[in-house]
Design a protein around this motif. Structure first.
Motif, PDB file in Angstrom:
ATOM      1  N   ARG A   1       0.319   8.047  -0.385  1.00  0.00           N
ATOM      2  CA  ARG A   1      -1.050   7.502  -0.446  1.00  0.00           C
ATOM      3  C   ARG A   1      -1.319   6.913  -1.848  1.00  0.00           C
ATOM      4  N   GLY A   2      -2.151   5.892  -1.842  1.00  0.00           N
ATOM      5  CA  GLY A   2      -2.553   5.321  -3.129  1.00  0.00           C
ATOM      6  C   GLY A   2      -1.604   4.275  -3.674  1.00  0.00           C
ATOM      7  N   GLU A   3      -0.454   4.107  -3.051  1.00  0.00           N
ATOM      8  CA  GLU A   3       0.500   3.096  -3.533  1.00  0.00           C
ATOM      9  C   GLU A   3       0.622   2.002  -2.479  1.00  0.00           C
ATOM     10  N   PHE A   4       0.416   0.774  -2.889  1.00  0.00           N
ATOM     11  CA  PHE A   4       0.552  -0.321  -1.927  1.00  0.00           C
ATOM     12  C   PHE A   4       1.964  -0.352  -1.357  1.00  0.00           C
ATOM     13  N   GLN A   5       2.049  -0.512  -0.051  1.00  0.00           N
ATOM     14  CA  GLN A   5       3.313  -0.690   0.649  1.00  0.00           C
ATOM     15  C   GLN A   5       3.295  -2.096   1.242  1.00  0.00           C
ATOM     16  N   ASP A   6       4.413  -2.445   1.874  1.00  0.00           N
ATOM     17  CA  ASP A   6       4.485  -3.798   2.429  1.00  0.00           C
ATOM     18  C   ASP A   6       4.729  -3.754   3.942  1.00  0.00           C
ATOM     19  N   PHE A   7       3.985  -4.549   4.654  1.00  0.00           N
ATOM     20  CA  PHE A   7       4.282  -4.733   6.079  1.00  0.00           C
ATOM     21  C   PHE A   7       4.448  -6.229   6.323  1.00  0.00           C
ATOM     22  N   TYR A   8       5.671  -6.683   6.278  1.00  0.00           N
ATOM     23  CA  TYR A   8       5.994  -8.085   6.538  1.00  0.00           C
ATOM     24  C   TYR A   8       5.104  -9.033   5.732  1.00  0.00           C
ATOM     25  N   GLY A   9       4.983  -8.708   4.449  1.00  0.00           N
ATOM     26  CA  GLY A   9       4.230  -9.584   3.551  1.00  0.00           C
ATOM     27  C   GLY A   9       2.758  -9.221   3.422  1.00  0.00           C
ATOM     28  N   ILE A  10       2.301  -8.261   4.237  1.00  0.00           N
ATOM     29  CA  ILE A  10       0.897  -7.839   4.125  1.00  0.00           C
ATOM     30  C   ILE A  10       0.840  -6.552   3.304  1.00  0.00           C
ATOM     31  N   LYS A  11      -0.114  -6.476   2.388  1.00  0.00           N
ATOM     32  CA  LYS A  11      -0.282  -5.260   1.579  1.00  0.00           C
ATOM     33  C   LYS A  11      -0.838  -4.152   2.450  1.00  0.00           C
ATOM     34  N   VAL A  12      -0.236  -2.992   2.325  1.00  0.00           N
ATOM     35  CA  VAL A  12      -0.660  -1.850   3.123  1.00  0.00           C
ATOM     36  C   VAL A  12      -1.006  -0.693   2.193  1.00  0.00           C
ATOM     37  N   MET A  13      -2.184  -0.133   2.384  1.00  0.00           N
ATOM     38  CA  MET A  13      -2.592   1.009   1.561  1.00  0.00           C
ATOM     39  C   MET A  13      -2.690   2.267   2.427  1.00  0.00           C
ATOM     40  N   PRO A  14      -1.773   3.193   2.238  1.00  0.00           N
ATOM     41  CA  PRO A  14      -1.888   4.451   2.986  1.00  0.00           C
ATOM     42  C   PRO A  14      -2.899   5.373   2.300  1.00  0.00           C
ATOM     43  N   THR A  15      -3.725   5.993   3.107  1.00  0.00           N
ATOM     44  CA  THR A  15      -4.681   6.953   2.534  1.00  0.00           C
ATOM     45  C   THR A  15      -4.948   8.068   3.545  1.00  0.00           C
ATOM     46  N   PHE A  16      -5.729   9.058   3.111  1.00  0.00           N
ATOM     47  CA  PHE A  16      -6.003  10.171   4.024  1.00  0.00           C
ATOM     48  C   PHE A  16      -6.902   9.727   5.177  1.00  0.00           C
ATOM     49  N   HIS A  17      -6.707  10.394   6.311  1.00  0.00           N
ATOM     50  CA  HIS A  17      -7.529  10.134   7.499  1.00  0.00           C
ATOM     51  C   HIS A  17      -8.917  10.736   7.270  1.00  0.00           C
TER      52      HIS A  17
END
Ligand code: URA
Length: 341
Positions: free
Chosen positions: A295-311
């Motif tokens: 969580r808190g670190e941008f990830q990548d999904f096919y060029g889109i920025k993805v931010m995982p965080t708590f539910h």
């Protein structure tokens, strides 16, 4: 002779420029002097020229040296008809590193409506990993996501409505047996921000809307704290049917349903996707790492920025974690604002 030399220098300059655009800083390949070039200058055949460019390429592939429009020209000249293109070639075209949405779009726009439909189908087909039970869909064989990871999201001509139609009265996985209704994604089809949760709970199952229960109300507050309205974003789940007793969807159930979410992502093309909780992260990112770690670190999904965080449901159980979620949302807002300026 002078003209030929000038042309060669011009080509070399263009190729170097292109390598620079690709981010290649150094060419490791040994620069051999080909036997032919030790000989007095002779008119080269096209094949000879191509093989020499290949030697110069860091990967040995001439394709890497072609500019996007040149790749297209080459593809057009080698594939006689769109309808005859193999799924793999479409996949390669769409996933090819350097082709951006804008560069692919004009090609699609040049196709006839039936060719467009074909491309869209094939593009979609190559995108999704679908378990065996749904591998055949109207004579269309769906190839696997992990064949060759695409680097940018394929362009699609379908609409959210098309996807809804395709979902229909879905019975593709066992979850349909327990649902009151399918809970589809909602929101702005041109949203810059998308939220993805796990699966509907009791309230969502009853009302047919995602995130409307207690966790949903907290999500709405988070969205509003980000200076956005709920209608401005797009909200969906990995699974659209409520699992009995709110259990976590099985990997098989998730795999069947996430196909539709990924197709929606291809239509909406948000700038950022916020993944809420472990199930969303593990299924969309195919990462085994737990949400606490990523969580808190941008990830990548096919060029889109993805931010995982708590539910948000987790925040209801442990409100002290709200601060971390807010830190994550600030990063998202910063990125969205940077991008808008
Ligand atoms: N939790 C989810 O993950 N999704 C919903 O729609 C509601 C609660």
């Amino acid at each position: 002779m002078k003209n030929e030399l000038a042309k060669l220098i011009e080509e070399l300059k263009e190729n170097l420029l292109y390598l620079e655009e690709l981010g290649v800083e150094e060419i490791q390949a040994p620069f051999e002097i080909a036997e032919s070039s030790k000989e007095p200058y002779k008119q080269k055949t096209k094949n000879q020229e191509t093989s020499e460019i290949a030697k110069f390429s860091p990967t040995g592939s001439t394709d890497k040296l072609l500019r996007p429009f040149e790749k297209q020209k080459k593809a057009d000249s080698t594939s006689p008809k769109t309808s005859e293109r193999s799924k793999t070639s479409i996949f390669e075209e769409t996933s090819l590193s350097s082709l951006t949405k804008k560069e692919i779009a004009p090609r699609i726009d040049n196709e006839t409506p039936s060719q467009k439909a074909e491309i869209t189908k094939e593009t979609q087909a190559s995108l999704f990993e679908v378990p065996k039970m749904t591998q055949k869909k109207e004579g269309l064989t769906i190839s696997l996501f992990d064949e060759a990871p695409a680097q940018s999201l394929p362009v699609t001509n379908e609409t959210l409505e098309d996807i809804r139609k395709d979902i229909g009265d879905c019975r593709r996985c066992p979850l349909h047996q327990h649902r009151t209704q399918i809970v589809h994604s909602v929101g702005n089809p041109r949203a810059k921000l998308m939220f993805v949760g796990e699966a509907p709970g009791a309230d969502e199952d009853a009302q047919g809307q995602p995130f409307v229960g207690r966790a949903g109300q907290l999500l709405t507050k988070i969205i509003e704290a980000m200076q956005l309205k709920r209608e401005e974003v797009f909200i969906g789940n990995i699974n659209r049917c409520r699992p009995p007793g709110n259990r976590t969807p099985t990997p098989e159930e998730a795999a069947v349903c996430k196909e539709f979410l990924i197709r929606e992502i291809c239509v909406v093309r948000p700038k950022v996707i916020v993944l809420l909780g472990n199930t969303a992260c593990q299924n969309l990112l195919d990462k085994k790492a737990s949400i606490t770690k990523i969580r808190g670190e941008f990830q990548d999904f096919y060029g889109i920025k993805v931010m995982p965080t708590f539910h948000p449901a987790y925040l209801l159980r442990d409100p002290s974690k709200k601060r971390e979620v807010w830190e994550d949302m600030k990063k998202v807002m910063k990125y969205l604002n940077e991008d808008a300026s």
